[in-house]
Structures are given as structure tokens and as C-alpha cells.
Design a protein around this motif. Structure first.
Motif: not given
Length: 580
Positions: A425-427, A431-435, A440-442
Motif C-alpha cells: 500500500l505505502f511503499a 506514497f513512496g514510504w518504503s523503509g 514503520l509507525l503505520l
């Protein structure tokens, strides 16, 4: 024509609560939907192969039976021991203040992967510390026991015992909170009327703490069905495999990953945990006991007389056996630098700990990240759980039950499957939140918010409705009633939930292995790396530091909660006037 009813102005507090609940419910469900959708809808067509592939898994019946037997057996042991510890601490003069408040929680604070290694170091048949020392002691008095034993951690009793040790803190936390919030005058009155201790326990105490017992059972089910480090490390050599271990294998050690079978296996866990959640919900709704009322709580501790010190000795012995021994084994390996039962006591030192943790920039950064995520995640999680508990769960509406089920749904899914869903979903864009710390918080919130929600539901269920009704009659709005009445009375239970979330997030292993990266390492990821490399001294050093910090943080929070829970009756200021 009948006159039209004027539209009710929406209450800001209630509207905020429902909005947060819908947002969190969507966040909890979205990873599950993402994974399932990708599996059952492949290349633009429906594909039911995950179900058929799961049913064709080799040894599925034995796999399910072993998992269920392990969770049920360890849960019964934990329920008995945890309830006895909570009763002795809260209802007898055997209590020793903050010492007995916090020490039974030590197994809960030790990351499961490190705890499993600690027990292997202690009870490995050939090289375990206790086994070697017991064999040496037996040889001194003429008893020859061969080159292995007398204990074997790689067995059913070893695995059930370690599982139970990690379940007892759930029972202790929930039952202690329940006993603390009921007036012991009820039990005294039953005894004055001639009821013996067993009758008092059956007719007064157990019904009054039934919400806490239900919460403990549900938390144990979630923990037992989801954990994989204990059965992987201890159950593997014993020939005992659980559903969670098989899921890790098909996702991490099969190429390409067989995600379909993993989700199919998670559906089996959903049936077990969903059934437990349904029974717990029914127990809460059928309870006719209000544990917290409008009068000051009165606690009478039963004098044990000559049994006082034996009971204290039993509590201390439990702490020593369940917590201090595996921690001591890890500490010995850490100070010695390697695993051997022939320890050179004169050469022990902190060199390995300093080099592994404090002088290692990556490990030090991982420790700081984990503690920061634990504090932030636990605070956000319990704030959301408290809001949902008083606004949504107590609304007794169908929509509220659906939202509550959505928030608790991740507990019935494997942590690894959820982590994969969050990554999907988010990586990727947008979003591009990988790593990153954000993903991690989500991930931690999705994985561990259900446990905080159970703790908040239990705390809210023990606050009598007469107090909120009185506040409403006095003219206070929902927001002020929550701030002035419900939140203070729920505080001990909320802090218990905060402690649970903090320890789980700070020592998380499963989600961290998938969601963390080289830019933002966390303790779970580092422990997994060091364990995979066979660096027992490095694992022991990092686990020892983490446990020490976590014990201090949670001990302070629980002491604060106990001080805040000593409330007395009287008029609560700030009730009248104004609505929020």
C-alpha cells in the motif's frame, strides 16, 4: 402534516470519535484487502487457487491440531498462574509494592526471539547452562546422568512452558486492573454472610472481573496464534510446527513466495481468533457488574498470616524462573563473549556489550529508533483506542460493531501478511514510504492497535454508566465528560494497554524485518540479522540493553498509573456548564 423535527447539531466530540474510528478502521482493513485482492484477482480474472492450494498443504490437519493444542494448553497454564499472581498482589498482604507490580511483566518485556534464545542457552539438552550444572552437581553426589538432560527445551513441555511464560503477563495486567477497580467490600460482605473463599470467588470476584478475564483470553489467543519466533526456535528441533511458522516459511523461504497459501492459512487463524473475540464480546455485553461506581474504592487486603512469606516466596520464585534465568543466560553470554558452560568468571566484562551496542552506530541508531517508535506509537494507539471505546464501542449500534471489528481484524491475520499488505500500500507511489519511519509507525499501529483496543474496551466497560448520566444531567458535554470522568477512571487500564503496546512496538520482530530498511533500522531487524548470523553474544547484548530500558520505562508508567488510580469520592470539578 406533522411538523418536521429539527436536525440535531452534531456533537464535536462524537463526530471526532467516529471520524477517527472510520479512519483507523480503514487503515486496519486496507492491508488485508490489498493482499487478498491481489491473490484472488490475478491478471483480470478470479482465481481460487489459494483455497485449493491451502487445503492441499501437506500435513494440514496435524499442523492445525498442533497449533491449537499449543495455544490452548499454554493459555490454560497462563490463565491459572497469572490470575493467582494478580490475586496475591492485589487482594493479600503478600504484595511488596512496585516490586510485585512490575516484576511479573518481565517476560513480556523480553523480545520473544531473545527470550527463546535465552531458554535454549539454559535448557539445551547437551550444552544448556542449567543442564550442565545439574549434571555436574549430580556427579558430585554420585548420580551419573549421561551427556544430556535432565531437561530438554526441545519438547512439548518445553514449548508449552515458554509459551505460557509469554502469555502470563497478559493475564496479570488485565486481571490486576480488574481487581484494582472493584470494591473489595463486596467480597467482605460475602464472607460476612457466611460464604467460604471458593463461593466468594465464584459468585462475586470472578463475575466482577469477567471483562478482564475475557480480555486476557483474547489477548492470549492473538499472541499465541501469531507468534512465530518461539515455535521456530524451540519447536523446530522438537518436530512441532505451527501455522505461523509454516506461513513464514512459504513467504520468506520459498521462491517465489507462496502468498496464496499464507493467506489461506491465515484464514484458519481468523476462525480461531474470531471465535474468541465473539465470545469475549458476548461476555462484556452480558456482564451485569459495574466495577467502578460513584463512590470511592475501598480495598481490603486479606492477611495471610504464616502463609504470607511462602506466598511471597512463590511470587519471587516465579519471577526468578520465568524471567531472571533467561536474562541471566543472555547476560552471561554477553559478558563472556561466546556460549560455553565453562565460564571463566574472572574474565567477564562489558567489552562485547560496548562493541555490539554502544560503539556500533547502526545498532545504536536501531535502539533509538525502536524506543522512539514505541513511545509515539503506544501513545497514539491508546489515545485512539480510548476514543473509539467510549464513542463507538459503547454506542451499541450495528455500524459501531462493524467499525470495532475492523479495528480488531488485523489481530486475526498473520503479522507477516499484514506487513506485506502495508508494504504494497505505502511503499509504491504515490506514497513512496518504503523503509521510512512513517511506514514503520503505520505498520506498528495496524499490528498492535487491536491489543490496545481490547485494553481500552475493558477499561471503559468497568466505568459505571451512572457517572456519565450524572455528568450529562449536570450539563456537561460528551467531551468534558470524557476528560473529567471517563478518562481518569479508565487511566489504569489505559496505562496497562500503553505498556503492552510500547513493549510490543519497541521489540517488534516480524513487521520490522519487512518494513524497516538500512536508513531506519530498528531493534527487531538487528536481532534478526544477528540471530541469522549466529552471533549469540551480539543478540544477548542488544536484548539485555533493550530489556533494561524497557523495564525502567514501563515500571515508571505503571507506578504512575497506580498513584492516579487511588481516587476518592466527591464532586468532580468542572462538570457543569458548557458542552464540547
Amino acid at each position: 402534516m406533522l411538523p418536521l423535527r429539527p436536525l440535531r447539531r452534531p456533537n464535536p466530540f462524537t463526530a471526532t470519535g467516529w471520524g477517527v474510528a472510520f479512519l483507523i478502521g480503514a487503515l486496519c482493513v486496507a492491508p488485508i484487502v490489498r493482499v487478498v485482492a491481489r491473490l484472488v484477482w490475478v491478471d483480470g480474472r478470479f482465481d481460487a487457487s489459494p483455497i485449493t492450494d491451502t487445503l492441499a498443504v501437506e500435513g494440514l490437519g496435524r499442523l492445525v491440531f498442533d497449533t491449537l493444542a499449543l495455544v490452548v494448553a499454554s493459555g490454560l497454564v497462563a490463565l491459572a498462574i497469572g490470575s493467582l499472581l494478580a490475586w496475591a498482589n492485589e487482594r493479600t498482604d503478600a504484595r511488596m509494592g512496585p516490586l510485585t507490580d512490575s516484576l511479573p511483566l518481565l517476560p513480556f518485556l523480553l523480545p520473544p526471539v531473545a527470550g527463546a534464545i535465552g531458554w535454549v542457552l539454559l535448557l539445551s539438552p547437551r550444552a544448556g547452562f542449567l543442564n550442565v550444572w545439574l549434571r555436574d552437581l549430580g556427579a558430585l553426589i554420585g548420580i551419573e546422568s549421561g551427556r544430556s538432560g535432565p531437561f530438554d527445551i526441545f519438547s512439548w513441555y518445553g514449548l508449552v512452558g515458554v509459551f505460557a511464560i509469554y502469555q502470563i503477563p497478559f493475564v496479570f495486567l488485565m486481571v490486576s486492573t480488574g481487581l484494582r477497580n472493584i470494591d473489595s467490600d463486596l467480597e467482605e460482605q460475602a464472607r460476612v454472610c457466611g460464604a467460604n473463599p471458593l463461593t466468594t470467588l465464584r459468585t462475586v470476584t470472578l463475575p466482577a472481573i469477567r471483562p478482564s478475564l475475557g480480555a486476557a483470553v483474547l489477548l492470549m489467543a492473538w499472541q499465541g496464534f501469531a507468534i512465530f519466533s518461539l515455535p521456530a526456535i524451540i519447536g523446530g528441533p522438537a518436530g512441532i510446527e505451527t501455522v505461523s511458522v509454516r506461513m513464514v516459511h512459504v513467504l520468506s523461504f520459498t521462491y517465489p513466495p507462496d502468498t496464496g497459501v499464507a493467506v489461506g492459512l491465515s484464514a484458519i487463524l481468523m476462525l480461531f481468533v474470531g471465535g474468541t473475540w465473539y465470545l469475549q464480546t458476548r461476555a462484556l455485553r452480558s456482564s451485569r457488574f459495574a466495577s467502578v461506581g460513584g463512590k470511592g474504592q475501598h480495598v481490603v487486603r486479606r492477611p495471610l498470616g504464616r502463609w504470607r512469606w511462602p506466598v511471597r516466596g512463590g511470587m519471587i520464585l516465579y519471577v526468578v524462573v520465568s524471567s531472571l534465568l533467561p536474562i541471566a543466560a543472555l547476560l552471561l553470554v554477553c559478558l563472556n563473549g561466546f556460549w560455553t558452560a565453562n565460564i571463566d568468571w574472572g574474565n567477564l566484562g562489558l567489552t562485547a556489550m560496548r562493541e555490539s551496542v554502544f560503539d556500533n552506530a547502526g545498532t545504536r541508531r536501531a535502539l533509538v529508533n525502536s524506543l522512539r517508535l514505541g513511545v509515539i506509537g503506544a501513545t497514539i494507539g491508546m489515545a485512539v483506542a480510548a476514543l473509539v471505546a467510549v464513542v463507538v464501542t459503547q454506542s451499541d449500534s450495528r455500524i459501531g460493531r462493524v467499525v470495532d471489528a475492523a479495528i480488531k481484524m488485523p489481530a486475526s491475520i498473520s503479522n507477516i501478511v499484514l506487513a506485506v499488505g502495508i508494504l504494497l500500500l505505502f511503499a509504491a507511489p504515490p506514497f513512496g514510504w518504503s523503509g521510512t519511519v512513517v511506514i514503520l509507525l503505520l505498520g506498528y499501529l495496524v499490528l498492535y492497535l487491536p491489543q490496545g483496543s481490547v485494553a481500552a474496551d475493558t477499561a471503559a466497560a468497568q466505568v459505571s454508566g451512572e457517572l456519565t448520566e450524572a455528568s450529562s444531567v449536570a450539563g456537561a458535554g460528551r467531551g468534558r465528560t470524557f476528560r473529567r470522568i471517563q478518562a481518569p477512571l479508565m487511566f489504569p487500564g489505559l496505562i496497562a494497554g500503553w505498556a503492552l503496546l510500547f513493549a510490543r512496538m519497541a521489540g517488534d520482530l516480524t513487521a520490522s524485518a519487512i518494513l524497516s530498511g538500512t536508513r531506519n533500522p530498528v531493534v527487531g531487524f538487528r536481532l534478526l540479522e544477528e540471530f541469522t548470523n549466529g552471533s549469540y553474544a551480539d543478540v544477548a547484548a542488544l536484548a539485555t540493553v533493550l530489556v533494561a530500558i524497557t523495564v525502567v520505562v514501563i515500571g515508571v508508567m505503571l507506578a504512575w498509573a497506580r498513584r492516579r488510580s487511588r481516587w476518592t469520592g466527591g464532586t468532580t470539578p468542572g462538570l457543569a456548564g458548557g458542552s464540547t
